[in-house]
Design a protein around this motif. Structure first.
Motif, PDB file in Angstrom:
ATOM      1  N   GLN A   3       0.832  -1.211   0.000  1.00 24.98           N
ATOM      2  CA  GLN A   3       0.000   0.000   0.000  1.00 24.98           C
ATOM      3  C   GLN A   3       0.863   1.256   0.000  1.00 24.98           C
ATOM      4  O   GLN A   3       0.542   2.254  -0.669  1.00 24.98           O
ATOM      5  CB  GLN A   3      -0.921  -0.016   1.214  1.00 24.98           C
ATOM      6  N   PHE A   4       1.963   1.211   0.738  1.00 24.22           N
ATOM      7  CA  PHE A   4       2.875   2.348   0.766  1.00 24.22           C
ATOM      8  C   PHE A   4       3.484   2.579  -0.619  1.00 24.22           C
ATOM      9  O   PHE A   4       3.617   3.731  -1.075  1.00 24.22           O
ATOM     10  CB  PHE A   4       3.980   2.111   1.792  1.00 24.22           C
ATOM     11  N   ALA A   5       3.850   1.485  -1.302  1.00 21.07           N
ATOM     12  CA  ALA A   5       4.416   1.609  -2.653  1.00 21.07           C
ATOM     13  C   ALA A   5       3.399   2.206  -3.619  1.00 21.07           C
ATOM     14  O   ALA A   5       3.749   3.035  -4.480  1.00 21.07           O
ATOM     15  CB  ALA A   5       4.873   0.236  -3.151  1.00 21.07           C
ATOM     16  N   ILE A   6       2.129   1.808  -3.484  1.00 18.52           N
ATOM     17  CA  ILE A   6       1.077   2.363  -4.344  1.00 18.52           C
ATOM     18  C   ILE A   6       0.924   3.867  -4.099  1.00 18.52           C
ATOM     19  O   ILE A   6       0.856   4.675  -5.044  1.00 18.52           O
ATOM     20  CB  ILE A   6      -0.262   1.641  -4.088  1.00 18.52           C
ATOM     21  N   ALA A   7       0.893   4.252  -2.810  1.00 17.82           N
ATOM     22  CA  ALA A   7       0.734   5.671  -2.481  1.00 17.82           C
ATOM     23  C   ALA A   7       1.939   6.489  -2.940  1.00 17.82           C
ATOM     24  O   ALA A   7       1.799   7.617  -3.430  1.00 17.82           O
ATOM     25  CB  ALA A   7       0.541   5.829  -0.979  1.00 17.82           C
ATOM     26  N   THR A   8       3.144   5.916  -2.787  1.00 16.42           N
ATOM     27  CA  THR A   8       4.362   6.620  -3.216  1.00 16.42           C
ATOM     28  C   THR A   8       4.356   6.843  -4.719  1.00 16.42           C
ATOM     29  O   THR A   8       4.696   7.925  -5.212  1.00 16.42           O
ATOM     30  CB  THR A   8       5.603   5.808  -2.812  1.00 16.42           C
ATOM     31  N   THR A   9       3.951   5.807  -5.459  1.00 13.25           N
ATOM     32  CA  THR A   9       3.857   5.935  -6.921  1.00 13.25           C
ATOM     33  C   THR A   9       2.870   7.032  -7.309  1.00 13.25           C
ATOM     34  O   THR A   9       3.130   7.840  -8.204  1.00 13.25           O
ATOM     35  CB  THR A   9       3.416   4.593  -7.543  1.00 13.25           C
TER      36      THR A   9
ATOM     37  N   ALA B 207       0.073  15.638  -3.811  1.00 14.92           N
ATOM     38  CA  ALA B 207       0.899  14.721  -3.017  1.00 14.92           C
ATOM     39  C   ALA B 207       0.263  14.457  -1.653  1.00 14.92           C
ATOM     40  O   ALA B 207       0.270  13.328  -1.146  1.00 14.92           O
ATOM     41  CB  ALA B 207       2.301  15.287  -2.844  1.00 14.92           C
ATOM     42  N   MET B 208      -0.284  15.509  -1.042  1.00  8.91           N
ATOM     43  CA  MET B 208      -0.961  15.344   0.245  1.00  8.91           C
ATOM     44  C   MET B 208      -2.152  14.410   0.119  1.00  8.91           C
ATOM     45  O   MET B 208      -2.397  13.558   0.984  1.00  8.91           O
ATOM     46  CB  MET B 208      -1.421  16.708   0.780  1.00  8.91           C
ATOM     47  N   ILE B 209      -2.883  14.562  -0.988  1.00  6.33           N
ATOM     48  CA  ILE B 209      -4.035  13.683  -1.218  1.00  6.33           C
ATOM     49  C   ILE B 209      -3.571  12.241  -1.336  1.00  6.33           C
ATOM     50  O   ILE B 209      -4.187  11.322  -0.775  1.00  6.33           O
ATOM     51  CB  ILE B 209      -4.796  14.119  -2.488  1.00  6.33           C
ATOM     52  N   ALA B 210      -2.446  12.020  -2.053  1.00  4.02           N
ATOM     53  CA  ALA B 210      -1.917  10.663  -2.204  1.00  4.02           C
ATOM     54  C   ALA B 210      -1.525  10.078  -0.839  1.00  4.02           C
ATOM     55  O   ALA B 210      -1.790   8.906  -0.537  1.00  4.02           O
ATOM     56  CB  ALA B 210      -0.708  10.660  -3.138  1.00  4.02           C
ATOM     57  N   ILE B 211      -0.898  10.917   0.003  1.00  9.16           N
ATOM     58  CA  ILE B 211      -0.505  10.454   1.333  1.00  9.16           C
ATOM     59  C   ILE B 211      -1.735  10.115   2.171  1.00  9.16           C
ATOM     60  O   ILE B 211      -1.785   9.103   2.876  1.00  9.16           O
ATOM     61  CB  ILE B 211       0.359  11.519   2.045  1.00  9.16           C
ATOM     62  N   MET B 212      -2.758  10.970   2.079  1.00  8.66           N
ATOM     63  CA  MET B 212      -3.982  10.712   2.839  1.00  8.66           C
ATOM     64  C   MET B 212      -4.698   9.468   2.332  1.00  8.66           C
ATOM     65  O   MET B 212      -5.248   8.685   3.116  1.00  8.66           O
ATOM     66  CB  MET B 212      -4.895  11.939   2.789  1.00  8.66           C
ATOM     67  N   VAL B 213      -4.673   9.268   1.013  1.00  9.02           N
ATOM     68  CA  VAL B 213      -5.278   8.043   0.452  1.00  9.02           C
ATOM     69  C   VAL B 213      -4.562   6.814   0.993  1.00  9.02           C
ATOM     70  O   VAL B 213      -5.174   5.810   1.362  1.00  9.02           O
ATOM     71  CB  VAL B 213      -5.223   8.079  -1.093  1.00  9.02           C
ATOM     72  N   PHE B 214      -3.204   6.910   1.061  1.00  8.78           N
ATOM     73  CA  PHE B 214      -2.432   5.800   1.617  1.00  8.78           C
ATOM     74  C   PHE B 214      -2.821   5.536   3.069  1.00  8.78           C
ATOM     75  O   PHE B 214      -3.042   4.395   3.480  1.00  8.78           O
ATOM     76  CB  PHE B 214      -0.939   6.112   1.513  1.00  8.78           C
ATOM     77  N   ALA B 215      -2.925   6.613   3.855  1.00  3.85           N
ATOM     78  CA  ALA B 215      -3.265   6.455   5.275  1.00  3.85           C
ATOM     79  C   ALA B 215      -4.641   5.825   5.443  1.00  3.85           C
ATOM     80  O   ALA B 215      -4.848   4.962   6.296  1.00  3.85           O
ATOM     81  CB  ALA B 215      -3.203   7.816   5.975  1.00  3.85           C
ATOM     82  N   ILE B 216      -5.579   6.269   4.589  1.00  4.94           N
ATOM     83  CA  ILE B 216      -6.946   5.733   4.697  1.00  4.94           C
ATOM     84  C   ILE B 216      -7.006   4.293   4.198  1.00  4.94           C
ATOM     85  O   ILE B 216      -7.586   3.417   4.833  1.00  4.94           O
ATOM     86  CB  ILE B 216      -7.929   6.626   3.915  1.00  4.94           C
ATOM     87  N   SER B 217      -6.377   4.024   3.028  1.00  5.26           N
ATOM     88  CA  SER B 217      -6.431   2.668   2.467  1.00  5.26           C
ATOM     89  C   SER B 217      -5.713   1.678   3.378  1.00  5.26           C
ATOM     90  O   SER B 217      -6.121   0.528   3.494  1.00  5.26           O
ATOM     91  CB  SER B 217      -5.797   2.651   1.072  1.00  5.26           C
ATOM     92  N   SER B 218      -4.611   2.112   3.988  1.00  9.74           N
ATOM     93  CA  SER B 218      -3.912   1.236   4.924  1.00  9.74           C
ATOM     94  C   SER B 218      -4.658   1.133   6.240  1.00  9.74           C
ATOM     95  O   SER B 218      -4.376   0.240   7.046  1.00  9.74           O
ATOM     96  CB  SER B 218      -2.500   1.776   5.188  1.00  9.74           C
ATOM     97  N   ASP B 219      -5.595   2.057   6.465  1.00  4.91           N
ATOM     98  CA  ASP B 219      -6.395   2.077   7.680  1.00  4.91           C
ATOM     99  C   ASP B 219      -5.509   2.087   8.925  1.00  4.91           C
ATOM    100  O   ASP B 219      -5.721   1.326   9.865  1.00  4.91           O
ATOM    101  CB  ASP B 219      -7.344   0.863   7.712  1.00  4.91           C
TER     102      ASP B 219
ATOM    103  N   GLY C 133       3.336   4.003 -17.336  1.00  6.30           N
ATOM    104  CA  GLY C 133       4.107   3.004 -16.583  1.00  6.30           C
ATOM    105  C   GLY C 133       3.698   2.954 -15.118  1.00  6.30           C
ATOM    106  O   GLY C 133       3.617   1.880 -14.513  1.00  6.30           O
ATOM    107  N   ALA C 134       3.430   4.165 -14.546  1.00  3.81           N
ATOM    108  CA  ALA C 134       2.997   4.220 -13.152  1.00  3.81           C
ATOM    109  C   ALA C 134       1.650   3.522 -12.962  1.00  3.81           C
ATOM    110  O   ALA C 134       1.416   2.839 -11.960  1.00  3.81           O
ATOM    111  CB  ALA C 134       2.910   5.673 -12.693  1.00  3.81           C
ATOM    112  N   ALA C 135       0.770   3.690 -13.938  1.00  4.10           N
ATOM    113  CA  ALA C 135      -0.545   3.040 -13.861  1.00  4.10           C
ATOM    114  C   ALA C 135      -0.411   1.512 -13.906  1.00  4.10           C
ATOM    115  O   ALA C 135      -1.069   0.788 -13.144  1.00  4.10           O
ATOM    116  CB  ALA C 135      -1.428   3.526 -15.007  1.00  4.10           C
ATOM    117  N   ILE C 136       0.469   1.013 -14.783  1.00  2.80           N
ATOM    118  CA  ILE C 136       0.695  -0.440 -14.869  1.00  2.80           C
ATOM    119  C   ILE C 136       1.301  -0.960 -13.569  1.00  2.80           C
ATOM    120  O   ILE C 136       0.887  -1.999 -13.032  1.00  2.80           O
ATOM    121  CB  ILE C 136       1.605  -0.765 -16.065  1.00  2.80           C
ATOM    122  N   LEU C 137       2.305  -0.212 -13.049  1.00  2.45           N
ATOM    123  CA  LEU C 137       2.939  -0.620 -11.794  1.00  2.45           C
ATOM    124  C   LEU C 137       1.924  -0.673 -10.657  1.00  2.45           C
ATOM    125  O   LEU C 137       1.913  -1.602  -9.839  1.00  2.45           O
ATOM    126  CB  LEU C 137       4.073   0.343 -11.445  1.00  2.45           C
ATOM    127  N   THR C 138       1.052   0.343 -10.610  1.00  3.12           N
ATOM    128  CA  THR C 138       0.030   0.383  -9.563  1.00  3.12           C
ATOM    129  C   THR C 138      -0.913  -0.814  -9.660  1.00  3.12           C
ATOM    130  O   THR C 138      -1.280  -1.423  -8.649  1.00  3.12           O
ATOM    131  CB  THR C 138      -0.781   1.684  -9.652  1.00  3.12           C
TER     132      THR C 138
END
Length: 475
Positions: A216-222, A374-386, A237-242
């Motif tokens: 999940q962290f790798a997805i959010a970082t990407t 970037a903040m939204i991506a970090i928040m998405v990571f925090a929420i998705s990782s719960d 490429g980022a979409a495929i990696l995700t």
């Protein structure tokens, strides 16, 4: 089975003369399987018994395993009253009775070809007799466990070199090796083996949980990095990696649930077997064993005596003390995991504030937009990782298990009533199964301290019980 030749090469199928009474180990011959099939066909044609089963047993039945060039055959006969008739028919094929045992009951017969190049040993018994079952069990273990088969081959060669002209000494030399393995197989559902399987399954579940968070962290970082790029190729490429990372996350999630479920199931069974001396049915045992996915061959055996401090005989008091000890340890591990999650949450909040501060200071529209993404991506990571949910789950689990721990004292005061113990066990299992798996490294960091604290607690408890008992006797 790994179809590896234990001697690393197959010998030719040329048959050397068989020296009766002399221990001679030959490399594996592919012709041994054909010899068995041919002889089994002859036996079926010559016998009139309605229900017999003919199995190839012994080392010659295991591909790649060096052996004495004698084919061992197990004949299981359902109607033992027809055994004498079967033996007579086997004698008609040239077999001679080597041993008859009425206690088991069983027969042992042997036959060697006129040219001395072939030999057959037949073992006759009833289908479900342990004597015959263990022959089949040992053969299957040799087929399934390459390391064990190699050790057995090495032992046989050593014994054959040492006792070439002493068959009895050769057989005695193998006896302990074979019986130790059979005891190990019979104890497959022992508490020690179950504890080993439980730890293996739960360790795997804990590792998979960490891998889920890492994915999940790798997805959010990407996602966070992609907001700074307008390159279509990079974004594609980022979409495929995700997508690939999401597939991995799903695989980790499913695996974590399976291993956690297997470990939880073993815990419930251990409480019944060790606590109340209650054995599950054969069907339940098979279902439980089938749920194990992690090999324990390279894992040290976990001993019941090391896992549980109680030395009470099976009964409600022992079960209560097992629950008390397990609750104590699990509560602490949940507390420690909650503290780890709290630190991670603090770090995430700090990153968000730093990101927000940087955006405000820059006062550039493009920077503000990129940093906001970037903040939204970090928040998405925090929420998705719960992370917040996981922190609360650890904390609430610790509270619930602590309540179980404290209830043991009340159960003790009421004399370990059956209804109290069964409700306590049910609530304990429910609390453990709702709790998230602790982080793998937490147990290693806390183990020594928890052991010391638990011993001190048990000593204080025993002293208190002894004082109460003395006071009651005085009054």
């Amino acid at each position: 089975m790994e179809s590896k030749d234990i001697s690393n090469k197959f010998s030719s199928d040329r048959k050397a003369p068989l020296e009766i009474g002399v221990v001679s180990i030959s490399e594996y011959r592919a012709s041994w399987a054909d010899q068995f099939l041919k002889e089994a066909s002859c036996i079926r044609s010559a016998t009139n018994c309605a229900q017999i089963y003919i199995d190839h047993v012994g080392s010659t039945a295991v591909e790649g395993l060096p052996a004495k060039p004698i084919i061992d055959i197990l004949i299981s006969i359902s109607d033992w009253s027809a055994a004498e008739s079967l033996v007579s028919e086997l004698e008609g094929l040239g077999y001679k009775i080597g041993e008859k045992c009425d206690k088991v009951p069983r027969y042992f017969l042997k036959k060697y070809s006129a040219g001395g190049s072939e030999g057959f040993h037949i073992h006759v018994c009833e289908p479900h007799r342990r004597w015959g079952r263990e022959m089949l069990t040992f053969k299957e273990e040799l087929k399934a466990n390459y390391q064990f088969a190699r050790a057995y081959a090495d032992l046989k060669k050593q014994l054959a070199n040492k006792y070439r002209e002493n068959l009895q000494a050769y057989m005695v030399g193998k006896k302990d090796f074979i019986e130790n393995k059979l005891r190990e197989i019979r104890s497959e559902f022992s508490v020690n083996k179950l504890l080993t399987h439980q730890r293996a399954e739960l360790n795997k579940a804990e590792r998979l949980q960490v891998q889920m968070i890492g994915t999940q962290f790798a997805i959010a970082t990407t996602a966070a990095i992609s907001v700074y790029s307008n390159d279509n190729k990079y974004l594609f490429g980022a979409a495929i990696l995700t997508f690939i990372l999401m597939v991995f996350w799903l695989s980790f999630s499913q695996g974590q649930q399976r291993h956690r479920s297997a470990g939880d199931q073993v815990r419930r069974v251990i409480l019944l077997i060790s606590g109340l001396d209650m054995e599950p049915s054969a069907g339940q045992k098979l279902r439980i064993i089938d749920s194990f996915e992690v090999s324990t061959l390279q894992i040290p055996l976990r001993r019941e005596e090391d896992h549980f401090a109680t030395r009470e005989e099976p009964g409600y008091k022992r079960l209560s003390e097992m629950i008390e000890e397990s609750s104590y340890w699990t509560r602490d591990l949940q507390h420690a995991s909650a503290r780890v999650m709290f630190v991670i949450l603090v770090i995430l909040v700090a990153i968000l504030f730093i990101t927000a501060g940087t955006a405000v200071v820059s006062l550039k529209t493009d920077n503000l937009i990129s940093l906001a993404r970037a903040m939204i991506a970090i928040m998405v990571f925090a929420i998705s990782s719960d992370f917040l949910g996981l922190f609360l789950a650890y904390r609430n689990s610790a509270i619930a298990i602590d309540e179980i721990f404290r209830r043991v004292e009340a159960v003790d005061a009421r004399g370990y009533m059956e209804s109290d113990i069964l409700v306590l066990m049910s609530d304990y299992n429910a609390a453990i199964e709702r709790s998230p798996a602790p982080f793998p490294w937490v147990y290693r960091f806390r183990q020594n301290e928890l052991s010391q604290r638990w011993r001190a607690y048990m000593e204080a408890k025993l002293v208190s019980q002894s004082s109460q008992s003395s006071g009651n006797e005085s009054s």
